[in-house]
Scaffold this motif. Structure first.
Motif, PDB file in Angstrom:
ATOM      1  N   PRO A 537      94.337  65.223  96.612  1.00  0.00           N
ATOM      2  CA  PRO A 537      95.368  64.285  96.398  1.00  0.00           C
ATOM      3  C   PRO A 537      96.705  64.518  96.947  1.00  0.00           C
ATOM      4  O   PRO A 537      96.977  65.554  97.086  1.00  0.00           O
ATOM      5  CB  PRO A 537      95.488  64.328  94.883  1.00  0.00           C
ATOM      6  CG  PRO A 537      94.281  64.835  94.414  1.00  0.00           C
ATOM      7  CD  PRO A 537      93.517  65.673  95.257  1.00  0.00           C
ATOM      8  N   VAL A 538      97.019  63.736  97.798  1.00  0.00           N
ATOM      9  CA  VAL A 538      98.347  63.586  98.275  1.00  0.00           C
ATOM     10  C   VAL A 538      99.471  62.407  97.831  1.00  0.00           C
ATOM     11  O   VAL A 538      99.059  61.598  97.403  1.00  0.00           O
ATOM     12  CB  VAL A 538      98.336  63.477  99.836  1.00  0.00           C
ATOM     13  CG1 VAL A 538      97.680  64.659 100.387  1.00  0.00           C
ATOM     14  CG2 VAL A 538      97.579  62.187 100.222  1.00  0.00           C
ATOM     15  N   GLY A 539     100.725  62.786  98.183  1.00  0.00           N
ATOM     16  CA  GLY A 539     101.610  61.838  97.785  1.00  0.00           C
ATOM     17  C   GLY A 539     102.267  61.010  99.062  1.00  0.00           C
ATOM     18  O   GLY A 539     102.762  59.924  98.850  1.00  0.00           O
ATOM     19  N   THR A 540     102.078  61.499 100.045  1.00  0.00           N
ATOM     20  CA  THR A 540     102.332  60.917 101.396  1.00  0.00           C
ATOM     21  C   THR A 540     101.314  60.789 102.440  1.00  0.00           C
ATOM     22  O   THR A 540     100.667  61.892 102.540  1.00  0.00           O
ATOM     23  CB  THR A 540     103.267  61.569 102.131  1.00  0.00           C
ATOM     24  OG1 THR A 540     104.358  62.334 101.059  1.00  0.00           O
ATOM     25  CG2 THR A 540     104.650  60.371 102.753  1.00  0.00           C
ATOM     26  N   PHE A 541     100.980  59.882 103.034  1.00  0.00           N
ATOM     27  CA  PHE A 541     100.158  59.761 104.159  1.00  0.00           C
ATOM     28  C   PHE A 541     100.336  58.969 105.364  1.00  0.00           C
ATOM     29  O   PHE A 541     101.313  58.037 105.040  1.00  0.00           O
ATOM     30  CB  PHE A 541      98.763  59.695 103.847  1.00  0.00           C
ATOM     31  CG  PHE A 541      98.383  58.597 102.895  1.00  0.00           C
ATOM     32  CD1 PHE A 541      98.202  57.479 103.473  1.00  0.00           C
ATOM     33  CD2 PHE A 541      98.687  58.637 101.505  1.00  0.00           C
ATOM     34  CE1 PHE A 541      97.803  56.186 102.886  1.00  0.00           C
ATOM     35  CE2 PHE A 541      98.286  57.483 100.699  1.00  0.00           C
ATOM     36  CZ  PHE A 541      97.819  56.414 101.288  1.00  0.00           C
ATOM     37  N   THR A 542      99.912  58.864 106.490  1.00  0.00           N
ATOM     38  CA  THR A 542     100.117  58.069 107.521  1.00  0.00           C
ATOM     39  C   THR A 542      99.009  56.770 107.624  1.00  0.00           C
ATOM     40  O   THR A 542      97.770  57.111 107.490  1.00  0.00           O
ATOM     41  CB  THR A 542     100.187  58.742 109.078  1.00  0.00           C
ATOM     42  OG1 THR A 542     101.182  59.731 108.601  1.00  0.00           O
ATOM     43  CG2 THR A 542     100.247  57.820 110.216  1.00  0.00           C
ATOM     44  N   LEU A 543      99.443  55.674 107.660  1.00  0.00           N
ATOM     45  CA  LEU A 543      98.409  54.584 107.756  1.00  0.00           C
ATOM     46  C   LEU A 543      98.673  54.356 109.556  1.00  0.00           C
ATOM     47  O   LEU A 543      99.789  53.978 110.080  1.00  0.00           O
ATOM     48  CB  LEU A 543      99.043  53.441 107.235  1.00  0.00           C
ATOM     49  CG  LEU A 543      98.689  53.557 105.679  1.00  0.00           C
ATOM     50  CD1 LEU A 543      99.604  52.558 104.935  1.00  0.00           C
ATOM     51  CD2 LEU A 543      97.041  53.350 105.317  1.00  0.00           C
ATOM     52  N   ALA A 544      97.503  54.497 110.164  1.00  0.00           N
ATOM     53  CA  ALA A 544      97.508  53.982 111.876  1.00  0.00           C
ATOM     54  C   ALA A 544      97.780  52.499 111.716  1.00  0.00           C
ATOM     55  O   ALA A 544      97.958  51.808 110.767  1.00  0.00           O
ATOM     56  CB  ALA A 544      95.903  54.300 111.846  1.00  0.00           C
ATOM     57  N   PRO A 545      97.878  51.991 112.851  1.00  0.00           N
ATOM     58  CA  PRO A 545      98.040  50.542 113.131  1.00  0.00           C
ATOM     59  C   PRO A 545      97.061  49.675 112.631  1.00  0.00           C
ATOM     60  O   PRO A 545      95.896  50.024 112.587  1.00  0.00           O
ATOM     61  CB  PRO A 545      98.019  50.636 114.747  1.00  0.00           C
ATOM     62  CG  PRO A 545      98.355  51.834 115.171  1.00  0.00           C
ATOM     63  CD  PRO A 545      98.096  52.836 114.201  1.00  0.00           C
ATOM     64  N   PHE A 546      97.514  48.736 111.764  1.00  0.00           N
ATOM     65  CA  PHE A 546      96.740  47.895 111.214  1.00  0.00           C
ATOM     66  C   PHE A 546      95.484  48.591 110.398  1.00  0.00           C
ATOM     67  O   PHE A 546      94.356  48.355 110.336  1.00  0.00           O
ATOM     68  CB  PHE A 546      96.005  46.859 112.218  1.00  0.00           C
ATOM     69  CG  PHE A 546      97.048  45.960 112.860  1.00  0.00           C
ATOM     70  CD1 PHE A 546      97.539  44.939 111.990  1.00  0.00           C
ATOM     71  CD2 PHE A 546      97.689  46.059 113.942  1.00  0.00           C
ATOM     72  CE1 PHE A 546      98.416  43.977 112.520  1.00  0.00           C
ATOM     73  CE2 PHE A 546      98.540  44.958 114.569  1.00  0.00           C
ATOM     74  CZ  PHE A 546      98.911  43.978 113.591  1.00  0.00           C
ATOM     75  N   GLU A 547      96.063  49.536 109.685  1.00  0.00           N
ATOM     76  CA  GLU A 547      95.184  50.219 108.703  1.00  0.00           C
ATOM     77  C   GLU A 547      95.506  49.818 107.231  1.00  0.00           C
ATOM     78  O   GLU A 547      96.500  49.754 106.952  1.00  0.00           O
ATOM     79  CB  GLU A 547      95.223  51.707 108.842  1.00  0.00           C
ATOM     80  CG  GLU A 547      94.388  52.610 107.769  1.00  0.00           C
ATOM     81  CD  GLU A 547      94.535  53.889 107.898  1.00  0.00           C
ATOM     82  OE1 GLU A 547      95.147  54.620 108.655  1.00  0.00           O
ATOM     83  OE2 GLU A 547      93.524  54.497 107.128  1.00  0.00           O
TER      84      GLU A 547
END
Ligand code: NOJ
Length: 554
Positions: A537-547
């Motif tokens: 479990p994480v509080g922050t993450f990256t969303l790729a382009p149009f993910e």
């Protein structure tokens, strides 16, 4: 409000001319549709909306009706129609037809009678006026361009047409009109249809006295919308139609809602008024700038969605759509057809179709189709495009400029044949189709996408299945998040029993998402447009382009 069957249904707008041809004449037909019912069922569709199939000269591809109670021979027979109703109902699916009450074809017997003489009993079924100063009665421009009036030589008067001259407007101030259109609707209901999409319903009432637009010089520069779109009194006309055709029945009635604001929407669809089930507003059309390279204004889209969700929460129900016969493909308008065609199709679908409301898919959208490659002006068939081409040429505009405009926004973009496989004409027909342009991506067809677990088609299937499985995604309250974020479209759907988070990056660059409300683990993930590796479990993450991702949250 009590839940209605259509609130949890998924509607598929089907353009019969371009869905599946069965007899090789290059035009789709009812027996063709019958062959594809399993496909629609597997997709998760519960209601099919058929664009017009009625007898018509086809000036506006069937929106010019010459007989409301006959199937145009190009589409098949009444027996084919009955088989289609039976086939859908046997699968637990339903059918709605496209009712066109605002106008008929000029070939309709009602108009033929009306134009015959000034004292014909049907004269006032249409809107006739004397000319003014040697020209039309007023300066209204029609929605499709040019004057909204045509002079008829037989009687020397002008008739009103908000669309093409071959689509004269009925006069909804005449009581016999509601009765006659209502009778046609009842005729189809008796044959088993489950409702209607109602074309141009906000145009039924014209401003009293038919006053000019503010342009003393001549023809108004823009369609005279303020004079005939959602004009005072329109709901009276809607009531007359509802009384004549729908009273006391459990139907899905979907109004084409051009000009309806969120504030007005409750009067159209609030259950206490006994009018329509849903309206399809046009508000998000205005996000299209006409420049295919311009990115979607995500903040403006969220604001529009928010206005409609607030207006109808607990008071009505929204219709959710990204595409239809009038608009270019959404991947080309709001997505990125070059770099992220699949990703943008899936992300846009995730953002739109997990909102409160009834999802409407337009045929081919589930394949993630981008605009096809029209290369020449003579490939366009649509009456609006043909008019644009003629006018542009007459004004001396360059062919390239007209072509670029129609490639970006022409209605034919969404009307090319459904690609079923990679055979000749995409498996649509054995003959030359009535409209054709090379597909943007030859790999985007039903057979190829069915075989590919990562296709847009299979993503749509998972998305719609999730929606029908999770009660929070149908009836849960809507809570928008990150309203000012320029890339992310995020919200939760909440019931006392659970909460679901939807996050979609609707831009072509990666961005960080900060949850700020506990942590999200891989196990909480319900759906994702790209593979998400296992993670704690994480509080922050990256969303790729149009993910886009959908999580169950605490
Ligand atoms: C709206 C329909 O969607 C469009 O295709 C048609 O041309 C007009 N109404 C006129 O009926």
């Amino acid at each position: 409000m009590d839940a209605k069957w259509w609130q949890s249904a998924v509607v598929y707008q089907l353009y019969p001319r371009s869905f599946q041809d069965s007899d090789g004449d290059g035009v789709g037909d009812l027996p063709g549709i019958l062959r594809r019912l399993d496909y629609l069922q597997d997709l998760g569709v519960e209601v099919v909306w058929l664009c017009p199939i009625f007898a018509s000269p086809g000036v506006d591809n069937g929106y010019d009706v010459a007989d409301y109670c006959a199937i145009d021979p190009v589409f098949g027979t009444l027996a084919d129609f009955d088989r289609l109703v039976a086939g859908l109902h046997a699968r637990g699916m339903r059918l709605i037809l496209d009712l066109v009450p605002n106008h008929t074809s000029d070939q309709h017997p009602w108009f033929q009678a009306s134009r015959a003489s000034r004292d014909n009993p049907k004269r006032d079924w249409y809107v006739w006026r004397d000319g003014h100063d040697g020209g039309p009665p007023n300066n209204w421009a029609s929605i499709f361009g040019g004057p909204a009036w045509t002079r008829d030589a037989a009687t020397g008067q002008y008739y009103l047409h908000l669309f093409t001259p071959q689509q004269p407007d009925l006069n909804w101030d005449h009581p016999a009109v509601a009765e006659a259109v209502g009778e046609a609707a009842r005729w189809w209901l008796a044959r088993g249809v489950d409702g209607f999409r109602i074309d141009a319903i906000t145009c039924l009432k014209k401003a009293a006295g038919l006053p000019d637009m503010p342009n003393p010089e001549g023809l108004a520069a823009v369609p005279a919308y303020p004079r005939f779109l959602n004009a005072p009194g329109v709901l009276g006309a809607v009531d007359r139609l509802c009384q004549a055709a729908f009273a006391g029945r459990d139907l899905l009635l979907v109004g084409e809602g051009n000009g309806i604001s969120p504030r007005q929407s409750e009067a159209w669809v609030g259950p206490r008024h006994h009018r329509l089930s849903l309206v399809m507003h046009f508000e998000h059309w205005h996000l299209d700038t006409g420049d295919p390279a311009a990115p979607l204004n995500v903040v403006a889209l969220k604001r529009s969605v928010g206005r409609w969700q607030r207006a109808l929460a607990g008071r009505g129900w929204n219709a959710l759509y990204l595409e239809n016969t009038e608009l270019a493909r959404v991947v080309s308008r709001w997505g990125d057809p070059q770099r992220f065609p699949r990703e943008s199709a899936a992300a846009l679908a995730t953002a739109m179709y997990l909102l409160p409301g009834t999802p409407f898919l337009y045929q081919g959208q589930e394949l993630g189709l981008a605009n096809p490659r029209f290369r020449r002006l003579d490939e366009f068939r649509d009456v609006v495009a043909r008019r644009r081409i003629d006018e542009g040429r007459a004004r001396g505009e360059s062919e390239e400029a007209i072509l670029a405009e129609l490639q970006a926004s022409g209605r034919d973009n969404a009307r090319t044949p459904m690609p079923w496989d990679d055979g000749p004409w995409g498996g649509f027909s054995e003959g030359q189709p009535w409209l054709w342009a090379a597909p943007a991506d030859p790999g985007a067809n039903v057979a190829a996408e069915e075989a590919d677990p990562d296709s847009v088609l299979n993503y749509y299937r998972r998305l719609l299945a999730l929606r029908s499985r999770e009660p929070a995604l149908t009836m849960g309250a809507y809570r928008p998040r990150l309203g000012r974020h320029r890339q992310l479209f995020a919200y939760t759907r909440e019931t006392p029993a659970g909460r679901i988070l939807v996050i979609a990056n609707l831009s072509g660059t990666a961005t960080r998402y900060r949850h700020g409300d506990g942590r999200l683990g891989r196990d909480d993930l319900l759906l994702a447009t790209r593979p998400v590796p296992p993670h704690p479990p994480v509080g922050t993450f990256t969303l790729a382009p149009f993910e886009a991702r959908v999580y169950r949250v605490a």
